[in-house]
Write a protein that holds these residues in place. Structure first.
Motif, PDB file in Angstrom:
ATOM      1  N   LYS A 167       0.722  -1.095   0.071  1.00 27.36           N
ATOM      2  CA  LYS A 167      -0.050  -0.009  -0.057  1.00 27.36           C
ATOM      3  C   LYS A 167       0.667   1.305  -0.047  1.00 27.36           C
ATOM      4  CE  LYS A 167      -3.087   2.619   3.070  1.00 27.36           C
ATOM      5  NZ  LYS A 167      -3.718   2.677   4.279  1.00 27.36           N
ATOM      6  N   LYS A 168       2.002   1.177   0.710  1.00 29.05           N
ATOM      7  CA  LYS A 168       2.790   2.442   0.769  1.00 29.05           C
ATOM      8  C   LYS A 168       3.430   2.639  -0.478  1.00 29.05           C
ATOM      9  CE  LYS A 168       6.959   4.177   3.539  1.00 29.05           C
ATOM     10  NZ  LYS A 168       7.848   3.840   4.290  1.00 29.05           N
ATOM     11  N   GLU A 169       4.051   1.560  -1.037  1.00 30.55           N
ATOM     12  CA  GLU A 169       4.396   1.504  -2.234  1.00 30.55           C
ATOM     13  C   GLU A 169       3.806   2.246  -3.575  1.00 30.55           C
ATOM     14  OE1 GLU A 169       8.370   0.799  -3.213  1.00 30.55           O
ATOM     15  OE2 GLU A 169       7.915   1.591  -0.979  1.00 30.55           O
ATOM     16  N   THR A 170       2.615   1.729  -3.449  1.00 35.41           N
ATOM     17  CA  THR A 170       1.710   1.996  -4.686  1.00 35.41           C
ATOM     18  C   THR A 170       0.474   2.963  -4.279  1.00 35.41           C
ATOM     19  OG1 THR A 170       0.136   0.024  -4.112  1.00 35.41           O
ATOM     20  CG2 THR A 170       2.009  -0.459  -5.526  1.00 35.41           C
ATOM     21  N   GLY A 171       0.135   3.304  -3.156  1.00 31.63           N
ATOM     22  CA  GLY A 171      -0.946   4.242  -2.703  1.00 31.63           C
ATOM     23  C   GLY A 171      -2.153   3.605  -2.894  1.00 31.63           C
ATOM     24  N   LEU A 172      -2.085   2.175  -3.240  1.00 33.60           N
ATOM     25  CA  LEU A 172      -3.560   1.491  -3.306  1.00 33.60           C
ATOM     26  C   LEU A 172      -4.102   1.403  -1.905  1.00 33.60           C
ATOM     27  CD1 LEU A 172      -2.982  -1.114  -6.287  1.00 33.60           C
ATOM     28  CD2 LEU A 172      -4.297   1.074  -6.450  1.00 33.60           C
TER      29      LEU A 172
END
Length: 283
Positions: A98-103
């Motif tokens: 989530k942190k890496e992609t923002g999803l």
């Protein structure tokens, strides 16, 4: 007053005519929406297996147009010998993705004691096996976080709506209903996808309705057709399993699309959402 809807006043359209729309902060600061004019696609592996796997899949499904990431950390399995998930470690890997992609992420809870671990999870999923775990539903009613409620293997529409009611009576009205197939006498697929329940739920309730064609069929070759049919029937979103190497998946590889197959499906879904009067993707 309809005798059915009087049982579930909070979930009933009779008492709440306007559609409920779930809106969260999505990737790149854009709203991720389930309900209303938007058809949201949730994608990711059945189970989180390691950090590289979930992060790589997250990047791939985001690129293809998914607006939410799914991934199981806690896995309630029929057999005690099947992979049960990585637990807290898997949840940490999911939140890293989530942190890496923002999803924004969706993952399943299996018992009340896990609630404290889900503070950074965007939407909590209640699986089919826990649809009538009323103690868990009541606890989830006390938190202000969206709940994705899956229909039980042999549950009626009224039972699904009453399960939602258990959550909503606690004050949490941010519920997403999910049709994921029901048991039948036939075995050509894992379950039988009940498409008719989509317009029925939309008539009876104001809550958004999504469909999980992966669990409903259990076979990846059936997923694209059932995804398109679900949108045509009025679904507000889809939950689709995607794995980078389905043949080596620790859970439900047969029903998982590859990232490449998922991207092809997303391209083809555009015209179906347009015909249904909805927009595919983020706001």
């Amino acid at each position: 007053m309809n005798p059915d809807t009087s049982q579930y006043k909070h979930a009933s359209r009779e008492f709440h005519p306007a559609d409920t729309v779930i809106e969260l902060l999505g990737a790149d600061g854009k709203p991720a929406v389930i309900g209303g004019d938007y058809c949201a696609v949730i994608a990711g592996p059945c189970s989180v297996e390691n950090r590289e796997q979930i992060t790589g899949i997250a990047a791939a499904v985001k690129k293809a147009g998914a607006v939410f990431l799914r991934g199981g950390a806690f896995k309630p399995r029929t057999s005690p010998y099947s992979f049960q998930g990585m637990g807290k470690e898997g949840l940490e890997y999911l939140l890293y993705a989530k942190k890496e992609t923002g999803l924004p992420v969706i993952t399943e809870i299996t018992e009340i004691s896990q609630i404290v671990l889900f503070n950074n999870v965007d939407i909590i999923q209640v699986g089919a096996r826990n649809m009538q775990n009323f103690a868990l539903l009541k606890e989830l009613g006390r938190i202000h976080k969206p709940i994705l409620l899956k229909r039980g293997h042999a549950s009626t529409m009224t039972e699904l709506l009453l399960a939602a009611e258990h959550i909503m009576t606690g004050g949490n009205d941010r519920i997403i209903l999910c049709e994921r197939g029901i048991r039948s006498f036939d075995n050509y697929a894992r379950n039988i996808l009940d498409l008719a329940i989509i317009p029925a739920l939309k008539q009876k309730s104001h809550l958004p309705v999504i469909v999980d064609p992966s669990h409903a069929t259990g076979l990846s070759r059936m997923v694209p057709a059932m995804a398109k049919a679900a949108i045509a029937a009025g679904a507000d979103g889809l939950m689709i399993e995607v794995h980078n190497d389905p043949h080596k998946a620790l859970c439900d590889g047969e029903q998982s699309l590859t990232p490449e197959a998922f991207a092809i499906l997303m391209d083809s879904l555009q015209k179906y959402t347009e015909l249904a009067g909805k927009k595919l993707g983020i706001k």
